[in-house]
Design a protein around this motif. Sequence first.
Motif, mmCIF file in Angstrom:
data_model
loop_
_atom_site.group_PDB
_atom_site.id
_atom_site.type_symbol
_atom_site.label_atom_id
_atom_site.label_comp_id
_atom_site.label_asym_id
_atom_site.label_seq_id
_atom_site.Cartn_x
_atom_site.Cartn_y
_atom_site.Cartn_z
ATOM 1 N N THR A 47 -42.010 19.324 -5.331
ATOM 2 C CA THR A 47 -43.196 19.112 -4.510
ATOM 3 C C THR A 47 -42.866 19.363 -3.059
ATOM 4 N N GLU A 71 -52.598 21.696 4.387
ATOM 5 C CA GLU A 71 -53.516 22.129 3.317
ATOM 6 C C GLU A 71 -52.785 22.936 2.254
ATOM 7 N N GLU A 74 -50.775 20.555 0.105
ATOM 8 C CA GLU A 74 -51.650 19.841 -0.825
ATOM 9 C C GLU A 74 -52.063 20.753 -1.976
ATOM 10 N N GLN A 75 -52.373 22.014 -1.665
ATOM 11 C CA GLN A 75 -52.778 22.953 -2.698
ATOM 12 C C GLN A 75 -51.623 23.217 -3.666
ATOM 13 N N ARG A 76 -50.424 23.385 -3.141
ATOM 14 C CA ARG A 76 -49.269 23.653 -3.998
ATOM 15 C C ARG A 76 -48.989 22.456 -4.902
ATOM 16 N N GLY A 77 -49.074 21.253 -4.331
ATOM 17 C CA GLY A 77 -48.864 20.058 -5.140
ATOM 18 C C GLY A 77 -49.892 19.947 -6.249
ATOM 19 N N ARG A 78 -51.131 20.291 -5.950
ATOM 20 C CA ARG A 78 -52.193 20.227 -6.947
ATOM 21 C C ARG A 78 -51.946 21.252 -8.060
ATOM 22 N N LEU A 79 -51.499 22.451 -7.675
ATOM 23 C CA LEU A 79 -51.208 23.472 -8.678
ATOM 24 C C LEU A 79 -50.061 23.059 -9.591
ATOM 25 N N ARG A 81 -49.238 20.003 -10.363
ATOM 26 C CA ARG A 81 -49.744 18.964 -11.255
ATOM 27 C C ARG A 81 -50.553 19.577 -12.399
ATOM 28 N N GLU A 82 -51.383 20.562 -12.059
ATOM 29 C CA GLU A 82 -52.187 21.215 -13.083
ATOM 30 C C GLU A 82 -51.310 21.995 -14.060
ATOM 31 N N HIS A 109 -44.605 11.221 -11.417
ATOM 32 C CA HIS A 109 -44.045 11.811 -10.201
ATOM 33 C C HIS A 109 -42.754 11.078 -9.858
#
Length: 287
Positions: A47, A71, A74-79, A81-82, A109
């Motif tokens: 992360t 931003e 945050e986007q990389r972390g969300r990806l 997780r997905e 996490h």
Amino acid sequence: MSESQAKVVACIDGSGAAVAVCDYAAWASQRLQAPLELLHVLDHSQTPAHADLSGSIGLGSREHLLVELAELDEQRGRLLREQGKVMLEAAAQRARADGVETPLTRQRHGELVDTLRELEGEIRLLVMGRQGEVSDSLARHVGSHLESVIRTLHRPILVTTGEFQAPRRLMLAFDNSPSTRKALDMLAQSPLFAGLPIHLLTVGNVTDEIMRGLESARQRLQQAGFVVITAQRSGEVEATLLAYQREEQIDLIVMGAYGHSRIRQFLVGSTTTGMLRNTECPLLLLR
């Protein structure tokens, strides 16, 4: 949590080993009649780290860069997780195809070792691949996480190699130590190995005490309904165990993970890596 309620936990990641991990975990779950949980740990190293870059890029007119960096993080972390959720769902589908009706999934996490230590009370058997996601391209490379988990966790750990093959013959590296006798009790009592022939192999100087222990172990397992083959070999422990595994077409090696005898010492330090790297079949490590 009692042993009857504890789960088979499989560590799922993006490595090529994940398929075999899932298959072996499904096999063990059904043999033990224990719930199967598929675990994906989003390691902190994967992360993004939120650093204070204001001193480097300046403020004022460049302040918007800090916002954009945040931003992107945050986007990389969300990806990530997905991506983990997708891997877990694929593993759950694989487990269902293997015969597990309702596999559980969990995403956490943090550091893998810390997460497993926290969940240790829920684990009956842990299943991990020899290779991790980072080391997947290196043939027979042993993941650093795996060695740390072996040293930390006080639960049986099944380390998978290659493709899944339902074990038909297993071998216990026997040295008559307390750890080996504990492994013997587990073999005799666990439904995981019911009906499978067991080879008891001792390596090195065979004393009268070890011979008495070997005979006692043979009787113990025979009384539990197992076909037992005993053997004594001389030579260097790691090479001798691996040679016997190949000769006798052993599908799974069982051994105590730590101790002071020759057989158990080989799982400490550099020989751990050597054995895990060179074995052609899964290892079940017991503490």
